[in-house]
Design a protein around this motif. Structure first.
Motif: not given
Length: 101
Positions: A7-15, A44-48
């Motif tokens: 599985l490849l999961v991407t999570l985008d945090a709210k500001p 992992i983290r791959h951005g702010d």
């Protein structure tokens, strides 16, 4: 153990929620370590504001058990509060892997 799927999961945090999203993997790891079908699990983290999870499984049954397990349920419960968009969960097939041993 060989790995066949993942599985490849991407999570985008709210500001302003980046620290809370960054803390999720520590709690998740304790649960994932108890899943016999989960072979590897990386946070992992791959951005702010962009985070990810990559995990592998010996079989699709292991992957399905993980998808219906405690970590997936916990992500669903916090998604509206922490994520700018729903988690992007992509099933993948493992073509090649180097494992320890």
């Amino acid at each position: 153990m060989t790995v066949e799927v993942g599985l490849l999961v991407t999570l985008d945090a709210k500001p302003g929620k980046e620290d809370e999203v960054a803390a999720i993997p520590n709690a998740g790891l304790l649960v994932v370590e108890q899943e016999p079908g989960t072979v590897t699990w990386y946070a992992i983290r791959h951005g702010d504001t962009t985070f990810g999870i990559f995990d592998t499984f010996g079989t699709d049954n292991g992957r399905q058990a993980h998808l219906s397990g405690a970590v997936a349920k916990a992500l669903g419960q916090v998604a509206g509060d922490l994520f700018a968009s729903p988690p992007d969960i992509r099933p993948v097939d493992i073509l090649a892997a180097k494992t320890a041993g």
